[in-house]
Design a protein around this motif. Structure first.
Motif, mmCIF file in Angstrom:
data_model
loop_
_atom_site.group_PDB
_atom_site.id
_atom_site.type_symbol
_atom_site.label_atom_id
_atom_site.label_comp_id
_atom_site.label_asym_id
_atom_site.label_seq_id
_atom_site.Cartn_x
_atom_site.Cartn_y
_atom_site.Cartn_z
ATOM 1 N N ILE A 166 29.950 115.692 50.635
ATOM 2 C CA ILE A 166 29.140 114.499 51.046
ATOM 3 C C ILE A 166 30.045 113.748 52.079
ATOM 4 N N GLY A 167 29.564 113.545 53.246
ATOM 5 C CA GLY A 167 30.377 112.702 54.170
ATOM 6 C C GLY A 167 29.346 111.735 54.641
ATOM 7 N N VAL A 168 29.859 110.278 54.532
ATOM 8 C CA VAL A 168 28.924 109.040 54.821
ATOM 9 C C VAL A 168 29.864 108.219 55.650
ATOM 10 N N ASN A 169 29.266 107.212 56.534
ATOM 11 C CA ASN A 169 30.060 106.139 57.148
ATOM 12 C C ASN A 169 29.399 104.836 56.544
ATOM 13 N N LEU A 170 30.557 104.428 55.802
ATOM 14 C CA LEU A 170 30.470 103.017 55.093
ATOM 15 C C LEU A 170 30.573 101.873 56.226
ATOM 16 N N PRO A 171 29.663 100.820 56.121
ATOM 17 C CA PRO A 171 29.736 99.708 57.274
ATOM 18 C C PRO A 171 30.933 98.878 57.149
ATOM 19 N N ALA A 172 31.646 98.762 57.868
ATOM 20 C CA ALA A 172 33.245 97.942 57.845
ATOM 21 C C ALA A 172 32.775 96.649 57.644
ATOM 22 N N ASN A 173 31.745 95.997 58.227
ATOM 23 C CA ASN A 173 31.319 94.783 58.076
ATOM 24 C C ASN A 173 30.361 94.463 56.889
ATOM 25 N N GLY A 174 30.320 95.336 55.845
ATOM 26 C CA GLY A 174 29.568 95.102 54.904
ATOM 27 C C GLY A 174 30.060 93.796 53.932
ATOM 28 N N SER A 175 29.352 93.048 53.258
ATOM 29 C CA SER A 175 29.815 92.192 52.401
ATOM 30 C C SER A 175 30.635 92.515 51.184
ATOM 31 N N ILE A 176 31.617 91.943 50.595
ATOM 32 C CA ILE A 176 32.649 92.299 49.573
ATOM 33 C C ILE A 176 31.684 91.793 47.996
ATOM 34 N N LEU A 177 31.531 92.699 47.322
ATOM 35 C CA LEU A 177 30.813 92.531 46.174
ATOM 36 C C LEU A 177 31.582 92.677 44.999
ATOM 37 N N ASN A 178 31.189 92.318 43.612
ATOM 38 C CA ASN A 178 31.972 92.515 42.324
ATOM 39 C C ASN A 178 31.285 93.725 41.812
ATOM 40 N N PRO A 179 32.483 94.548 41.735
ATOM 41 C CA PRO A 179 31.897 96.113 41.179
ATOM 42 C C PRO A 179 31.306 95.821 39.725
ATOM 43 N N LEU A 180 31.860 94.734 38.954
ATOM 44 C CA LEU A 180 31.510 94.502 37.651
ATOM 45 C C LEU A 180 30.128 94.148 37.339
#
Length: 429
Positions: A164-178
């Motif tokens: 799997i290869g993806v581009n994750l948007p660098a300008n995405g919002s930081i979220l709580n993984p919990l």
């Protein structure tokens, strides 16, 4: 004596007519090879040789020789219509109980009720056994086997690895993984799905959810559904405890957006029980490295998404190459080499024994069959979706008819003349 001489001429002319008529009758017969009547004179000699004044005693039919020159190719829409462009005969096995090889240039093949590729008389087309890449394992006549089309692609292949290869948007919002919840789109930044297969060949959709947890760092959760449609979290072996205790992994990027590392590494799921009786110890290895995984300031995109599992496949078609490699295509996307068409040639093809149905058997005069592969040695090319038509030249045969008829008339006139002379002698008083 002259009566017998003329009678031999009549018989020869009749034989010529018969051969020509047979050629004309088979002008539309696939793979037919025209014949030629060959004659020899009869000349009586004594033990001391021929007298200088000896007269011949007529003519006899010395041979009916088939002419194995190439016929024209006629193209069709049937993959199993085959033609040899050049030298070579197809090899056939008459039946289960009769394994003596027969040979033909007639490539009108079909499939019988058992999946064997056969001609219109039920004789089975012989091929060399091959490896998975289509290379031949043995090339002797005794090693050939009947070509049989498989109905299924065998047992299913369980999915054990995903690239799997993806581009994750660098300008995405930081979220709580919990706070991750697969039913709440606001708790993850992006997602993608793929189909995987269990040990029974049943398909399941696995979804990867990407959560940005810090600059240059992403958490990834995996979910699927069980046999009754309930959400089934997939844990990562050695992963990090997240929402509801589900284990996820982290992916780190450098300041240029390039992939740096995974934690843990490798990314292997714990055992997945899909709840349908399949192998409950199935695991999947997700590989992001070297597959174009990046973190750039652009929308989420999927660059690579491949998995190595397959369900049971049904035969959807057959391909035959110019070298005779037969490949079966299946509904699960797989293509398997199942044989390579065997060809044979002879030192003296005109010595072959005709057995009808455009087929021959080898004989002492023809020599033993020399077996090989298309486009090797002096063997020709195999053309799929084509048939070799009869090599009979109809115009030439019609001219032969006229010549044979004239010969017959001339010999009949000889008998008539001899009869007149004999009658004149009888009438002398």
């Amino acid at each position: 004596m002259s009566f017998n001489t003329a009678l031999s001429g009549l018989n020869a002319a009749q034989a010529d007519l018969n051969v020509t008529a047979n050629n004309i009758a088979n002008v539309s017969t696939t793979g037919f090879k025209e014949s030629r009547a060959e004659f020899a004179d009869i000349f009586s000699t004594s033990s001391f040789g021929a007298s200088g004044t000896a007269i011949g005693n007529g003519v006899l039919l010395a041979n009916v020789a088939q002419q194995f020159n190439q016929g024209n190719l006629e193209f069709t829409a049937n993959t199993l219509d085959l033609a040899v462009s050049g030298e070579g005969f197809f090899i056939l096995s008459p039946s289960d109980t009769n394994t003596n090889a027969i040979f033909t240039r007639n490539g009108e093949f079909g499939v019988d009720s058992n999946g064997f590729v056969v001609n219109n008389a039920g004789a089975r087309l012989q091929v060399f056994p091959v490896n998975a890449d289509g290379t031949v394992t043995a090339t002797s006549l005794s090693s050939t086997i009947p070509l049989q089309l498989p109905q299924t692609q065998g047992v299913p292949t369980v999915t054990s690895a995903v690239d799997i290869g993806v581009n994750l948007p660098a300008n995405g919002s930081i979220l709580n993984p919990l706070a991750f919840d697969p039913l709440q789109a606001s708790t993850f930044n992006a997602s993608t799905s793929l189909t995987v297969f269990d040990s029974l060949g049943e398909s399941h959709v696995v979804t990867a959810y990407y959560v940005k947890v810090a600059d240059n760092q992403w958490a990834t959760y995996y979910n699927t559904t069980d046999d009754v449609g309930a959400t089934l979290p997939i844990d990562i072996t050695g992963g990090i405890a997240g929402a509801g205790g589900q284990l996820y992994h982290l992916t780190d990027f450098d300041n240029s957006g390039g992939f740096q590392s995974n934690t843990p590494d490798p990314i292997i799921t714990t055992a997945i029980d899909f709840g349908n009786g399949s192998d409950p110890t199935q695991t999947i290895n997700f590989n992001y490295a070297n597959n174009g995984t990046t973190q750039f300031s652009s929308p989420f995109t999927v660059n690579v998404l491949n998995q190595n599992g397959f369900p049971i496949g049904r035969l959807t078609g057959v391909e035959i190459s110019e070298t005779g490699v037969v490949r079966a295509n299946f509904s699960n996307g797989q293509t398997n080499a199942i044989g390579k068409i065997a060809l044979s040639r002879f030192q003296n093809a005109q010595g072959l024994s005709q057995i009808g149905n455009n087929s021959w058997e080898d004989s002492v005069e023809s020599g033993t069959p020399l077996v090989g592969e298309a486009l090797t040695s002096s063997f020709g090319q195999i053309r799929s979706g084509a048939l070799e038509v009869s090599n009979v030249d109809l115009t030439a045969q019609l001219v032969n008819l006229i010549s044979a008829q004239r010969n017959f008339q001339a010999n009949a006139k000889t008998i008539e003349t001899n009869n007149t002379i004999t009658q004149a002698i009888i009438n002398i008083r």
